[in-house]
Design an enzyme around this catalytic site. Sequence first.
Site: not given
Ligand code: 13P
Length: 252
Positions: A8, A10, A93, A95, A165, A171, A210
């Site tokens: 992803n 983003k 997601h 976010e 997740e 992140g 992560s």
């Molecule tokens: P990270 O791997 O940067 O923690 O992000 C995970 C994520 O949100 C993938 O959709």
Amino acid sequence: MRTILAGNWKMHTDRADAVALAQGVARGERAAGVEVIVAPPFPYLEAVVAACEGSGVVVAAQNCHAEPQGAYTGEVSVPMLKDLGVGACIVGHSERRQYFNETDAAVAAKLEALHGAGLQPIYCCGEGQAERETGRHFDVVGAQLKEALGKLDRAVVRGLVVAYEPVWAIGTGLNATAEQAQEMHAFIRKELGRLIGDSAQDVPILYGGSCKPSNAEDLFQGPDVNGGLIGGASLEAGSFLQLIAIAARVKA
Ligand code: 13P
């Protein structure tokens, strides 16, 4: 069982970076048996589809609208994605839930639209830090699954890829331990079983939060961990290819 590694991206990359990253993944040495998905930002989907052509890498969107067309300024429909050669889409997601008020009802409608069009939905769930710290993580994820998936046609649920997740691990550099990931994945599979019975055994459940080459070996050990949804470590072809290789080895 399918093994899937999805990146992803983003709201990262520019056009040149996106194409270079896609080419790096598409042309990289890849072990057989792992399905590879990359999810670039909307404006670069077409260029990334072109870069991945013939490689077997599936290109995903990071979001979609549930309606096929209409007066929804700024939105992108599933038929538009399909038209571009996109094969999958991330839905729900954290976010999007957090910053764009995406509800379980909206998530359900999107999953239905994707299923109807033959695109692979990647449905995300996961608890926040306070929910984990107060021991409510199973309740929260159980409620998300029930609200988003409970009213859907069974065929839609059978066709999902699920991504667990934990929000506190996204992140942040913090990751769930292999034990925490496996126990939540097993819980998710049990909850899916309530909806679709034995077919839940065939739904891939990816870990995200992560996940990187240094911890993937452990995380992928869990029998209910069927791959990863990767953020930061998917922005560099080398680390993403390493993760694919680790998944292939661990899941062989
Ligand atoms: P990270 O791997 O940067 O923690 O992000 C995970 C994520 O949100 C993938 O959709």
